[in-house]
Design a protein around this motif. Sequence first.
Motif, PDB file in Angstrom:
ATOM      1  N   MET A   1       0.837  -1.188   0.000  1.00 61.07           N
ATOM      2  CA  MET A   1       0.000   0.000   0.000  1.00 61.07           C
ATOM      3  C   MET A   1       0.876   1.245   0.000  1.00 61.07           C
ATOM      4  N   LEU A   2       0.437   2.232  -0.725  1.00 53.67           N
ATOM      5  CA  LEU A   2       1.216   3.463  -0.878  1.00 53.67           C
ATOM      6  C   LEU A   2       0.409   4.632  -0.325  1.00 53.67           C
ATOM      7  N   PRO A   3       0.900   5.260   0.746  1.00 50.58           N
ATOM      8  CA  PRO A   3       0.132   6.348   1.362  1.00 50.58           C
ATOM      9  C   PRO A   3       0.232   7.657   0.575  1.00 50.58           C
ATOM     10  N   GLY A   4      -0.607   8.625   0.975  1.00 45.23           N
ATOM     11  CA  GLY A   4      -0.614   9.937   0.330  1.00 45.23           C
ATOM     12  C   GLY A   4       0.255  10.937   1.074  1.00 45.23           C
ATOM     13  N   LEU A   5       0.193  12.156   0.611  1.00 41.52           N
ATOM     14  CA  LEU A   5       0.942  13.273   1.202  1.00 41.52           C
ATOM     15  C   LEU A   5       0.740  13.311   2.729  1.00 41.52           C
ATOM     16  N   VAL A   6       1.823  13.493   3.432  1.00 38.23           N
ATOM     17  CA  VAL A   6       1.899  13.578   4.902  1.00 38.23           C
ATOM     18  C   VAL A   6       1.151  12.470   5.654  1.00 38.23           C
ATOM     19  N   THR A   7       1.038  11.305   5.038  1.00 40.95           N
ATOM     20  CA  THR A   7       0.441  10.185   5.772  1.00 40.95           C
ATOM     21  C   THR A   7       1.388   8.989   5.727  1.00 40.95           C
ATOM     22  N   ASP A   8       1.125   8.024   6.620  1.00 42.53           N
ATOM     23  CA  ASP A   8       1.953   6.817   6.659  1.00 42.53           C
ATOM     24  C   ASP A   8       1.049   5.606   6.880  1.00 42.53           C
ATOM     25  N   GLN A   9       1.578   4.532   7.453  1.00 38.86           N
ATOM     26  CA  GLN A   9       0.797   3.299   7.586  1.00 38.86           C
ATOM     27  C   GLN A   9      -0.455   3.468   8.441  1.00 38.86           C
ATOM     28  N   ARG A  10      -0.492   4.538   9.266  1.00 38.47           N
ATOM     29  CA  ARG A  10      -1.696   4.767  10.084  1.00 38.47           C
ATOM     30  C   ARG A  10      -2.918   5.050   9.210  1.00 38.47           C
ATOM     31  N   LEU A  11      -2.683   5.582   8.008  1.00 39.97           N
ATOM     32  CA  LEU A  11      -3.783   5.824   7.067  1.00 39.97           C
ATOM     33  C   LEU A  11      -4.524   4.526   6.752  1.00 39.97           C
ATOM     34  N   PHE A  12      -3.780   3.424   6.704  1.00 38.55           N
ATOM     35  CA  PHE A  12      -4.343   2.139   6.272  1.00 38.55           C
ATOM     36  C   PHE A  12      -4.581   1.185   7.446  1.00 38.55           C
ATOM     37  N   HIS A  13      -4.644   1.731   8.662  1.00 42.12           N
ATOM     38  CA  HIS A  13      -4.772   0.885   9.848  1.00 42.12           C
ATOM     39  C   HIS A  13      -5.940  -0.111   9.712  1.00 42.12           C
ATOM     40  N   ALA A  14      -7.128   0.394   9.341  1.00 42.34           N
ATOM     41  CA  ALA A  14      -8.319  -0.471   9.292  1.00 42.34           C
ATOM     42  C   ALA A  14      -8.207  -1.548   8.212  1.00 42.34           C
ATOM     43  N   THR A  24      -1.112 -10.482   3.390  1.00 45.43           N
ATOM     44  CA  THR A  24      -0.172  -9.711   4.206  1.00 45.43           C
ATOM     45  C   THR A  24      -0.008  -8.345   3.555  1.00 45.43           C
ATOM     46  N   VAL A  25      -0.114  -7.298   4.346  1.00 45.87           N
ATOM     47  CA  VAL A  25      -0.014  -5.947   3.785  1.00 45.87           C
ATOM     48  C   VAL A  25       1.293  -5.305   4.216  1.00 45.87           C
ATOM     49  N   THR A  26       1.987  -4.698   3.275  1.00 44.04           N
ATOM     50  CA  THR A  26       3.131  -3.867   3.620  1.00 44.04           C
ATOM     51  C   THR A  26       2.871  -2.454   3.091  1.00 44.04           C
ATOM     52  N   VAL A  27       3.364  -1.463   3.830  1.00 44.21           N
ATOM     53  CA  VAL A  27       3.163  -0.060   3.446  1.00 44.21           C
ATOM     54  C   VAL A  27       4.528   0.537   3.120  1.00 44.21           C
ATOM     55  N   ALA A  28       4.652   1.112   1.932  1.00 47.52           N
ATOM     56  CA  ALA A  28       5.946   1.668   1.510  1.00 47.52           C
ATOM     57  C   ALA A  28       6.185   3.030   2.158  1.00 47.52           C
ATOM     58  N   ASP A  29       7.444   3.339   2.371  1.00 45.63           N
ATOM     59  CA  ASP A  29       7.855   4.667   2.828  1.00 45.63           C
ATOM     60  C   ASP A  29       8.011   5.543   1.581  1.00 45.63           C
ATOM     61  N   LEU A  30       7.195   6.592   1.491  1.00 43.11           N
ATOM     62  CA  LEU A  30       7.264   7.486   0.316  1.00 43.11           C
ATOM     63  C   LEU A  30       7.755   8.879   0.715  1.00 43.11           C
ATOM     64  N   THR A  31       8.762   8.913   1.557  1.00 49.95           N
ATOM     65  CA  THR A  31       9.248  10.221   2.023  1.00 49.95           C
ATOM     66  C   THR A  31      10.653  10.542   1.510  1.00 49.95           C
TER      67      THR A  31
END
Length: 234
Positions: A1-14, A24-31
């Motif tokens: 999963m790829l978050p948006g501006l100023v967000t991180d894995q907390r965006l996709f918590h649910a 299995t979900v992984t969230v990329a670091d886009l910073t």
Amino acid sequence: MLPGLVTDQRLFHAPIAGLSGLTTVTVADLTTYDDLQKLAQSAIDQAPTHRFVLAGLSMGGYVAMEIMRRIPDRVAGLILMDTSPHADTVQASENRRTMMRLAEDNYDMVIRTMLPKLLHPDHLNDPAIADTVIAMAHDIGTTGFCTQQKAIMSRIDSVPSLAEIRCPTLVLCGRDDVITPVAIHEEMRDAIPNAALRVIDHCGHLSPMEQPLAVTDALQHWLTHTLLPQESSR
Ligand code: MLT
């Protein structure tokens, strides 16, 4: 999963919790990069080595569309949330430069200015949602914000490549998203050959946080009833 501006894995918590029995979900670091091409390559480097389902929200969606141009065969399914295939207008880039200048002086004010655009009015005073957005924005910080804005500005027009996307695609957005409105998602649904659209009621731009149950349910339903049957018949 790829978050948006100023967000991180907390965006996709649910959805991460809700989909745990399925995948299995992984969230990329886009910073890390101020260039969307480099950001896409870095997301590919962070992705599973086998085939995977790619989901991106807003800026994450911009990155996902670039990934589709680079490694279409690795992506089993695509989820584009609250995003747009269009490049910045001259005015949009100018607004971003203004926000970056402001952020250097008063990042708090930038966050306060963005919040009413990110969230449905009814969620602005919901601390569980608004405070989490503010915390994520603070953790990403002024430098991260400016790096991401530059990467966003550098993106190309993805409209011409939408027709090349062959995998099953779910396009999803909040009905009241003012940053990337429903009409843009209808355009993507129409341009991508194998796409379905879900519009989430009573919801702004940060749909997985604003309507966690409805979004998780939509993802679960699409994964089980659309993507998995098509993937197993390949
Ligand atoms: C985001 O949520 O990633 C941003 O609003 C995208 C943008 O500013 O274009």
